[in-house]
Design a protein around this motif. Structure first.
Motif, PDB file in Angstrom:
ATOM      1  N   ARG A   2      17.669  61.225  70.956  1.00  0.00           N
ATOM      2  CA  ARG A   2      17.392  62.622  70.640  1.00  0.00           C
ATOM      3  C   ARG A   2      18.127  63.538  71.616  1.00  0.00           C
ATOM      4  O   ARG A   2      18.534  63.104  72.698  1.00  0.00           O
ATOM      5  CB  ARG A   2      15.883  62.866  70.722  1.00  0.00           C
ATOM      6  N   PRO A   3      18.270  64.821  71.255  1.00  0.00           N
ATOM      7  CA  PRO A   3      18.970  65.749  72.151  1.00  0.00           C
ATOM      8  C   PRO A   3      18.319  65.889  73.516  1.00  0.00           C
ATOM      9  O   PRO A   3      18.981  66.232  74.488  1.00  0.00           O
ATOM     10  CB  PRO A   3      18.921  67.068  71.376  1.00  0.00           C
ATOM     11  N   ASP A   4      16.992  65.626  73.617  1.00  0.00           N
ATOM     12  CA  ASP A   4      16.293  65.784  74.894  1.00  0.00           C
ATOM     13  C   ASP A   4      16.208  64.473  75.677  1.00  0.00           C
ATOM     14  O   ASP A   4      15.406  64.350  76.600  1.00  0.00           O
ATOM     15  CB  ASP A   4      14.888  66.349  74.659  1.00  0.00           C
ATOM     16  N   SER A   5      17.022  63.506  75.308  1.00  0.00           N
ATOM     17  CA  SER A   5      17.012  62.233  76.029  1.00  0.00           C
ATOM     18  C   SER A   5      18.429  61.875  76.457  1.00  0.00           C
ATOM     19  O   SER A   5      19.404  62.488  76.018  1.00  0.00           O
ATOM     20  CB  SER A   5      16.442  61.108  75.140  1.00  0.00           C
ATOM     21  N   GLY A   6      18.515  60.855  77.323  1.00  0.00           N
ATOM     22  CA  GLY A   6      19.831  60.400  77.742  1.00  0.00           C
ATOM     23  C   GLY A   6      20.572  59.711  76.608  1.00  0.00           C
ATOM     24  O   GLY A   6      19.971  59.062  75.755  1.00  0.00           O
ATOM     25  N   LEU A   8      23.604  57.198  74.746  1.00  0.00           N
ATOM     26  CA  LEU A   8      23.959  55.784  74.809  1.00  0.00           C
ATOM     27  C   LEU A   8      25.123  55.556  75.766  1.00  0.00           C
ATOM     28  O   LEU A   8      26.018  56.401  75.893  1.00  0.00           O
ATOM     29  CB  LEU A   8      24.356  55.287  73.416  1.00  0.00           C
ATOM     30  N   LEU A   9      25.115  54.405  76.420  1.00  0.00           N
ATOM     31  CA  LEU A   9      26.236  54.031  77.275  1.00  0.00           C
ATOM     32  C   LEU A   9      27.456  53.732  76.410  1.00  0.00           C
ATOM     33  O   LEU A   9      27.342  53.170  75.319  1.00  0.00           O
ATOM     34  CB  LEU A   9      25.874  52.811  78.106  1.00  0.00           C
ATOM     35  N   CYS A  10      28.618  54.116  76.907  1.00  0.00           N
ATOM     36  CA  CYS A  10      29.842  53.952  76.121  1.00  0.00           C
ATOM     37  C   CYS A  10      31.041  53.855  77.058  1.00  0.00           C
ATOM     38  O   CYS A  10      31.153  54.622  78.023  1.00  0.00           O
ATOM     39  CB  CYS A  10      30.020  55.148  75.175  1.00  0.00           C
ATOM     40  N   GLU A  11      31.949  52.903  76.779  1.00  0.00           N
ATOM     41  CA  GLU A  11      33.164  52.778  77.570  1.00  0.00           C
ATOM     42  C   GLU A  11      34.029  54.027  77.421  1.00  0.00           C
ATOM     43  O   GLU A  11      34.097  54.630  76.350  1.00  0.00           O
ATOM     44  CB  GLU A  11      33.971  51.563  77.118  1.00  0.00           C
ATOM     45  N   ALA A  12      34.702  54.401  78.487  1.00  0.00           N
ATOM     46  CA  ALA A  12      35.466  55.653  78.497  1.00  0.00           C
ATOM     47  C   ALA A  12      36.576  55.674  77.455  1.00  0.00           C
ATOM     48  O   ALA A  12      36.896  56.724  76.899  1.00  0.00           O
ATOM     49  CB  ALA A  12      36.044  55.895  79.894  1.00  0.00           C
ATOM     50  N   TRP A 137      28.387  53.191  67.496  1.00  0.00           N
ATOM     51  CA  TRP A 137      29.670  53.658  68.019  1.00  0.00           C
ATOM     52  C   TRP A 137      30.811  53.410  67.039  1.00  0.00           C
ATOM     53  O   TRP A 137      31.843  54.075  67.097  1.00  0.00           O
ATOM     54  CB  TRP A 137      29.981  52.997  69.354  1.00  0.00           C
ATOM     55  N   ALA A 138      30.647  52.458  66.130  1.00  0.00           N
ATOM     56  CA  ALA A 138      31.683  52.226  65.115  1.00  0.00           C
ATOM     57  C   ALA A 138      31.721  53.350  64.086  1.00  0.00           C
ATOM     58  O   ALA A 138      32.749  53.572  63.444  1.00  0.00           O
ATOM     59  CB  ALA A 138      31.449  50.887  64.422  1.00  0.00           C
ATOM     60  N   GLY A 139      30.604  54.050  63.903  1.00  0.00           N
ATOM     61  CA  GLY A 139      30.576  55.161  62.958  1.00  0.00           C
ATOM     62  C   GLY A 139      30.629  54.717  61.511  1.00  0.00           C
ATOM     63  O   GLY A 139      31.203  55.406  60.668  1.00  0.00           O
ATOM     64  N   LYS A 210      29.474  61.323  61.404  1.00  0.00           N
ATOM     65  CA  LYS A 210      28.924  62.537  62.018  1.00  0.00           C
ATOM     66  C   LYS A 210      27.927  62.176  63.119  1.00  0.00           C
ATOM     67  O   LYS A 210      27.905  62.805  64.189  1.00  0.00           O
ATOM     68  CB  LYS A 210      28.252  63.398  60.948  1.00  0.00           C
ATOM     69  N   ASN A 211      27.128  61.155  62.879  1.00  0.00           N
ATOM     70  CA  ASN A 211      26.163  60.712  63.884  1.00  0.00           C
ATOM     71  C   ASN A 211      26.871  60.170  65.118  1.00  0.00           C
ATOM     72  O   ASN A 211      26.453  60.398  66.250  1.00  0.00           O
ATOM     73  CB  ASN A 211      25.255  59.638  63.284  1.00  0.00           C
ATOM     74  N   ARG A 212      27.989  59.447  64.903  1.00  0.00           N
ATOM     75  CA  ARG A 212      28.776  58.948  66.035  1.00  0.00           C
ATOM     76  C   ARG A 212      29.259  60.098  66.909  1.00  0.00           C
ATOM     77  O   ARG A 212      29.180  60.051  68.147  1.00  0.00           O
ATOM     78  CB  ARG A 212      29.972  58.128  65.533  1.00  0.00           C
ATOM     79  N   LEU A 213      29.776  61.142  66.276  1.00  0.00           N
ATOM     80  CA  LEU A 213      30.287  62.281  67.024  1.00  0.00           C
ATOM     81  C   LEU A 213      29.163  63.009  67.762  1.00  0.00           C
ATOM     82  O   LEU A 213      29.348  63.479  68.883  1.00  0.00           O
ATOM     83  CB  LEU A 213      31.019  63.235  66.078  1.00  0.00           C
ATOM     84  N   THR A 214      27.998  63.094  67.136  1.00  0.00           N
ATOM     85  CA  THR A 214      26.847  63.718  67.793  1.00  0.00           C
ATOM     86  C   THR A 214      26.442  62.925  69.031  1.00  0.00           C
ATOM     87  O   THR A 214      26.214  63.490  70.115  1.00  0.00           O
ATOM     88  CB  THR A 214      25.656  63.812  66.822  1.00  0.00           C
ATOM     89  N   LEU A 215      26.360  61.605  68.894  1.00  0.00           N
ATOM     90  CA  LEU A 215      26.008  60.750  70.031  1.00  0.00           C
ATOM     91  C   LEU A 215      27.048  60.839  71.140  1.00  0.00           C
ATOM     92  O   LEU A 215      26.721  60.848  72.329  1.00  0.00           O
ATOM     93  CB  LEU A 215      25.865  59.302  69.571  1.00  0.00           C
ATOM     94  N   ALA A 216      28.321  60.925  70.747  1.00  0.00           N
ATOM     95  CA  ALA A 216      29.400  61.008  71.740  1.00  0.00           C
ATOM     96  C   ALA A 216      29.332  62.306  72.534  1.00  0.00           C
ATOM     97  O   ALA A 216      29.824  62.375  73.667  1.00  0.00           O
ATOM     98  CB  ALA A 216      30.760  60.892  71.051  1.00  0.00           C
ATOM     99  N   GLY A 217      28.727  63.331  71.971  1.00  0.00           N
ATOM    100  CA  GLY A 217      28.621  64.613  72.656  1.00  0.00           C
ATOM    101  C   GLY A 217      27.461  64.697  73.623  1.00  0.00           C
ATOM    102  O   GLY A 217      27.345  65.686  74.362  1.00  0.00           O
ATOM    103  N   GLN A 218      26.593  63.691  73.637  1.00  0.00           N
ATOM    104  CA  GLN A 218      25.447  63.703  74.533  1.00  0.00           C
ATOM    105  C   GLN A 218      25.828  63.177  75.916  1.00  0.00           C
ATOM    106  O   GLN A 218      26.796  62.415  76.065  1.00  0.00           O
ATOM    107  CB  GLN A 218      24.312  62.853  73.965  1.00  0.00           C
ATOM    108  N   THR A 219      25.065  63.584  76.909  1.00  0.00           N
ATOM    109  CA  THR A 219      25.248  63.057  78.261  1.00  0.00           C
ATOM    110  C   THR A 219      24.684  61.650  78.314  1.00  0.00           C
ATOM    111  O   THR A 219      23.525  61.431  77.957  1.00  0.00           O
ATOM    112  CB  THR A 219      24.508  63.942  79.287  1.00  0.00           C
ATOM    113  N   GLU A 220      25.514  60.682  78.720  1.00  0.00           N
ATOM    114  CA  GLU A 220      25.045  59.294  78.709  1.00  0.00           C
ATOM    115  C   GLU A 220      23.926  59.104  79.733  1.00  0.00           C
ATOM    116  O   GLU A 220      23.751  59.885  80.652  1.00  0.00           O
ATOM    117  CB  GLU A 220      26.194  58.310  78.923  1.00  0.00           C
ATOM    118  N   LEU A 221      23.146  58.053  79.524  1.00  0.00           N
ATOM    119  CA  LEU A 221      21.847  57.888  80.166  1.00  0.00           C
ATOM    120  C   LEU A 221      21.879  58.030  81.685  1.00  0.00           C
ATOM    121  O   LEU A 221      21.072  58.762  82.261  1.00  0.00           O
ATOM    122  CB  LEU A 221      21.255  56.531  79.776  1.00  0.00           C
ATOM    123  N   SER A 222      22.790  57.320  82.369  1.00  0.00           N
ATOM    124  CA  SER A 222      22.764  57.347  83.838  1.00  0.00           C
ATOM    125  C   SER A 222      23.033  58.754  84.361  1.00  0.00           C
ATOM    126  O   SER A 222      22.360  59.221  85.301  1.00  0.00           O
ATOM    127  CB  SER A 222      23.784  56.353  84.402  1.00  0.00           C
TER     128      SER A 222
END
Length: 238
Positions: A2-6, A8-12, A137-139, A210-222
Protein backbone atom coordinates in the motif's frame (compact mmCIF):
# COMPACT_ATOMS: atom_id res chain seq x y z
CA UNK A 1 2.00 -3.09 -0.98
CA UNK A 2 0.00 0.00 0.00
CA UNK A 3 1.08 3.64 -0.38
CA UNK A 4 1.55 3.90 3.42
CA UNK A 5 3.93 0.95 3.61
CA UNK A 6 7.43 0.15 2.46
CA UNK A 7 7.80 -0.97 -1.14
CA UNK A 8 9.10 -4.25 -2.52
CA UNK A 9 12.83 -4.88 -2.78
CA UNK A 10 14.10 -4.61 -6.33
CA UNK A 11 17.50 -4.76 -8.05
CA UNK A 12 18.64 -1.38 -9.36
CA UNK A 13 19.01 -2.54 -12.97
CA UNK A 14 16.05 -4.95 -13.15
CA UNK A 15 13.81 -2.84 -15.38
CA UNK A 16 16.62 -1.94 -17.78
CA UNK A 17 17.46 -5.64 -18.07
CA UNK A 18 13.78 -6.41 -18.66
CA UNK A 19 13.52 -3.84 -21.45
CA UNK A 20 16.67 -5.14 -23.15
CA UNK A 21 15.40 -8.69 -22.95
CA UNK A 22 11.95 -7.93 -24.34
CA UNK A 23 13.20 -5.75 -27.19
CA UNK A 24 16.38 -7.51 -28.32
CA UNK A 25 17.78 -10.31 -26.19
CA UNK A 26 15.00 -12.90 -25.86
CA UNK A 27 15.86 -14.91 -28.98
CA UNK A 28 19.54 -15.26 -28.06
CA UNK A 29 18.65 -16.09 -24.47
CA UNK A 30 16.19 -18.81 -25.49
CA UNK A 31 18.82 -20.39 -27.74
CA UNK A 32 21.49 -20.30 -25.03
CA UNK A 33 19.21 -21.93 -22.46
CA UNK A 34 17.65 -24.41 -24.92
CA UNK A 35 14.15 -23.04 -24.39
CA UNK A 36 11.83 -23.08 -27.43
CA UNK A 37 10.43 -19.65 -28.25
CA UNK A 38 6.69 -19.37 -27.62
CA UNK A 39 4.15 -19.92 -30.36
CA UNK A 40 0.95 -17.96 -29.71
CA UNK A 41 -0.22 -17.32 -26.16
CA UNK A 42 2.43 -18.32 -23.62
CA UNK A 43 1.95 -19.46 -20.02
CA UNK A 44 4.34 -20.24 -17.20
CA UNK A 45 3.10 -22.93 -14.79
CA UNK A 46 5.18 -22.83 -11.62
CA UNK A 47 3.43 -24.15 -8.55
CA UNK A 48 2.91 -26.70 -5.85
CA UNK A 49 1.14 -29.97 -6.56
CA UNK A 50 -2.20 -29.16 -8.18
CA UNK A 51 -4.88 -31.50 -9.52
CA UNK A 52 -6.25 -28.69 -11.68
CA UNK A 53 -3.34 -28.80 -14.12
CA UNK A 54 -5.14 -31.42 -16.19
CA UNK A 55 -8.34 -29.32 -16.24
CA UNK A 56 -6.38 -26.26 -17.34
CA UNK A 57 -4.65 -28.01 -20.22
CA UNK A 58 -7.92 -29.64 -21.31
CA UNK A 59 -9.72 -26.28 -21.22
CA UNK A 60 -6.96 -24.67 -23.25
CA UNK A 61 -7.01 -27.47 -25.83
CA UNK A 62 -10.81 -27.43 -26.14
CA UNK A 63 -11.51 -23.70 -26.17
CA UNK A 64 -8.46 -22.22 -27.93
CA UNK A 65 -8.20 -22.38 -31.72
CA UNK A 66 -4.82 -20.63 -31.80
CA UNK A 67 -1.51 -22.01 -30.58
CA UNK A 68 -0.71 -22.01 -26.86
CA UNK A 69 2.76 -22.59 -25.37
CA UNK A 70 3.12 -23.73 -21.77
CA UNK A 71 6.41 -23.76 -19.87
CA UNK A 72 6.48 -26.12 -16.88
CA UNK A 73 9.71 -25.99 -14.83
CA UNK A 74 10.84 -29.06 -12.93
CA UNK A 75 9.37 -29.12 -9.45
CA UNK A 76 6.33 -30.11 -7.47
CA UNK A 77 3.78 -29.23 -10.14
CA UNK A 78 5.51 -31.56 -12.59
CA UNK A 79 4.50 -34.44 -10.29
CA UNK A 80 0.85 -33.47 -10.76
CA UNK A 81 1.33 -33.12 -14.51
CA UNK A 82 2.69 -36.65 -14.75
CA UNK A 83 -0.32 -38.01 -12.89
CA UNK A 84 -3.12 -36.01 -14.49
CA UNK A 85 -1.74 -36.12 -18.03
CA UNK A 86 -1.04 -39.86 -17.61
CA UNK A 87 2.57 -39.39 -18.65
CA UNK A 88 4.68 -40.77 -15.77
CA UNK A 89 7.96 -40.41 -17.68
CA UNK A 90 7.55 -36.66 -18.29
CA UNK A 91 10.83 -34.92 -17.49
CA UNK A 92 12.95 -31.86 -18.31
CA UNK A 93 13.51 -31.55 -22.03
CA UNK A 94 10.26 -33.32 -22.94
CA UNK A 95 7.42 -31.87 -25.00
CA UNK A 96 3.74 -32.77 -24.62
CA UNK A 97 1.11 -31.94 -27.23
CA UNK A 98 -2.66 -31.78 -26.81
CA UNK A 99 -4.62 -30.08 -29.56
CA UNK A 100 -3.25 -26.58 -30.07
CA UNK A 101 -1.41 -26.72 -26.73
CA UNK A 102 2.32 -27.48 -26.53
CA UNK A 103 3.84 -28.04 -23.10
CA UNK A 104 7.60 -27.80 -22.62
CA UNK A 105 9.14 -29.20 -19.44
CA UNK A 106 12.12 -27.08 -18.42
CA UNK A 107 14.97 -27.68 -15.98
CA UNK A 108 14.91 -25.56 -12.83
CA UNK A 109 16.50 -22.22 -13.73
CA UNK A 110 18.73 -19.90 -11.67
CA UNK A 111 16.99 -16.80 -10.33
CA UNK A 112 18.18 -14.38 -13.03
CA UNK A 113 17.10 -16.79 -15.77
CA UNK A 114 13.77 -17.44 -14.04
CA UNK A 115 13.08 -13.71 -14.31
CA UNK A 116 13.71 -13.92 -18.04
CA UNK A 117 11.33 -16.84 -18.36
CA UNK A 118 8.68 -14.68 -16.68
CA UNK A 119 9.38 -11.87 -19.14
CA UNK A 120 9.02 -14.31 -22.05
CA UNK A 121 5.47 -15.33 -21.06
CA UNK A 122 2.07 -13.67 -21.34
CA UNK A 123 0.44 -15.18 -18.23
CA UNK A 124 2.22 -16.35 -15.07
CA UNK A 125 1.09 -19.06 -12.66
CA UNK A 126 3.38 -18.67 -9.65
CA UNK A 127 3.60 -19.98 -6.10
CA UNK A 128 4.65 -18.74 -2.67
CA UNK A 129 6.10 -15.33 -1.89
CA UNK A 130 9.37 -15.17 -3.84
CA UNK A 131 7.99 -15.97 -7.28
CA UNK A 132 4.96 -13.76 -6.56
CA UNK A 133 7.29 -10.77 -6.14
CA UNK A 134 9.09 -11.65 -9.36
CA UNK A 135 5.73 -11.86 -11.16
CA UNK A 136 4.76 -8.43 -9.84
CA UNK A 137 8.04 -7.01 -11.15
CA UNK A 138 7.49 -8.76 -14.49
CA UNK A 139 4.31 -6.72 -14.99
CA UNK A 140 2.30 -9.65 -16.39
CA UNK A 141 -1.12 -11.04 -15.40
CA UNK A 142 -0.55 -13.71 -12.76
CA UNK A 143 -2.38 -16.45 -10.88
CA UNK A 144 -0.94 -16.94 -7.40
CA UNK A 145 -0.96 -20.32 -5.68
CA UNK A 146 -0.63 -19.51 -2.00
CA UNK A 147 0.70 -22.07 0.47
CA UNK A 148 -2.37 -23.39 2.33
CA UNK A 149 -2.65 -23.23 6.11
CA UNK A 150 -4.63 -25.58 8.35
CA UNK A 151 -6.72 -22.73 9.78
CA UNK A 152 -7.66 -21.57 6.25
CA UNK A 153 -6.21 -18.11 6.93
CA UNK A 154 -4.49 -18.23 3.54
CA UNK A 155 -7.78 -17.34 1.81
CA UNK A 156 -7.90 -13.99 3.62
CA UNK A 157 -4.29 -13.32 2.65
CA UNK A 158 -4.98 -14.30 -0.97
CA UNK A 159 -7.97 -11.98 -1.23
CA UNK A 160 -6.03 -9.16 0.42
CA UNK A 161 -3.40 -9.44 -2.32
CA UNK A 162 -6.00 -9.42 -5.09
CA UNK A 163 -7.76 -6.41 -3.58
CA UNK A 164 -4.46 -4.54 -3.19
CA UNK A 165 -3.47 -5.22 -6.80
CA UNK A 166 -6.90 -4.47 -8.24
CA UNK A 167 -6.31 -0.80 -8.94
CA UNK A 168 -9.00 0.47 -11.31
CA UNK A 169 -9.83 -2.91 -12.84
CA UNK A 170 -13.53 -3.04 -13.78
CA UNK A 171 -15.65 -5.59 -11.93
CA UNK A 172 -15.97 -8.17 -14.75
CA UNK A 173 -12.19 -8.37 -15.27
CA UNK A 174 -11.46 -8.48 -11.54
CA UNK A 175 -14.10 -11.16 -10.94
CA UNK A 176 -12.63 -13.30 -13.75
CA UNK A 177 -9.14 -12.98 -12.24
CA UNK A 178 -10.38 -13.70 -8.72
CA UNK A 179 -12.45 -16.71 -9.82
CA UNK A 180 -9.60 -18.37 -11.72
CA UNK A 181 -7.22 -17.68 -8.83
CA UNK A 182 -9.62 -19.25 -6.33
CA UNK A 183 -10.28 -22.23 -8.62
CA UNK A 184 -6.54 -22.84 -9.06
CA UNK A 185 -6.03 -22.75 -5.28
CA UNK A 186 -8.99 -25.10 -4.74
CA UNK A 187 -7.45 -27.38 -7.39
CA UNK A 188 -10.75 -27.54 -9.31
CA UNK A 189 -11.32 -25.43 -12.43
CA UNK A 190 -14.88 -24.65 -13.39
CA UNK A 191 -15.39 -25.02 -17.17
CA UNK A 192 -15.89 -21.29 -17.72
CA UNK A 193 -13.09 -20.01 -15.44
CA UNK A 194 -10.32 -19.98 -18.01
CA UNK A 195 -12.53 -18.64 -20.81
CA UNK A 196 -13.75 -15.73 -18.67
CA UNK A 197 -10.19 -14.93 -17.66
CA UNK A 198 -8.75 -14.96 -21.17
CA UNK A 199 -11.57 -12.77 -22.47
CA UNK A 200 -10.22 -10.05 -20.17
CA UNK A 201 -6.55 -10.74 -20.85
CA UNK A 202 -5.82 -7.42 -22.56
CA UNK A 203 -7.18 -5.30 -19.73
CA UNK A 204 -5.54 -7.55 -17.11
CA UNK A 205 -2.20 -7.17 -18.92
CA UNK A 206 -2.55 -3.40 -18.93
CA UNK A 207 -3.44 -3.38 -15.24
CA UNK A 208 -0.46 -5.61 -14.35
CA UNK A 209 1.96 -3.25 -16.09
CA UNK A 210 0.34 -0.25 -14.39
CA UNK A 211 0.68 -2.00 -11.03
CA UNK A 212 4.37 -2.65 -11.75
CA UNK A 213 4.96 1.04 -12.40
CA UNK A 214 3.07 1.99 -9.24
CA UNK A 215 5.18 -0.40 -7.15
CA UNK A 216 8.36 0.89 -8.79
CA UNK A 217 7.46 4.41 -7.68
CA UNK A 218 7.29 3.46 -4.01
CA UNK A 219 10.16 3.77 -1.55
CA UNK A 220 11.56 0.28 -1.05
CA UNK A 221 11.21 -1.25 2.39
CA UNK A 222 14.66 -0.65 3.92
CA UNK A 223 14.73 3.01 2.89
CA UNK A 224 11.14 3.45 4.05
CA UNK A 225 12.01 2.04 7.50
CA UNK A 226 14.96 4.43 7.83
CA UNK A 227 12.84 7.39 6.72
CA UNK A 228 9.97 6.48 9.07
CA UNK A 229 12.29 5.95 12.05
CA UNK A 230 14.02 9.27 11.38
CA UNK A 231 10.72 11.14 11.16
CA UNK A 232 9.48 9.64 14.44
CA UNK A 233 12.74 10.50 16.19
CA UNK A 234 12.46 14.05 14.91
CA UNK A 235 8.94 14.31 16.31
CA UNK A 236 10.11 13.14 19.75
CA UNK A 237 13.02 15.55 19.91
CA UNK A 238 11.10 18.64 18.75
Amino acid sequence: TRPDSGGLLCEADLFRARDRFVHSEHTTWAHEWHIPLPNGLSLLLFGYENRAIGDLIDDLAQTTTEAVTIYLPEGRLLTSAREHLRYPELMAGDQFQRGTVTLHVLPFLPQAQFDRLLWLCDILFVRGEDSLVRALWAGKPFIWQIYPTDDQAHWEKLDALLDTCRGDLPAPAFDAWRTLTHDWNRQRLAPESWQNFIEHHAILASAAEKNRLTLAGQTELSNWLVKTAYERLQCRTN
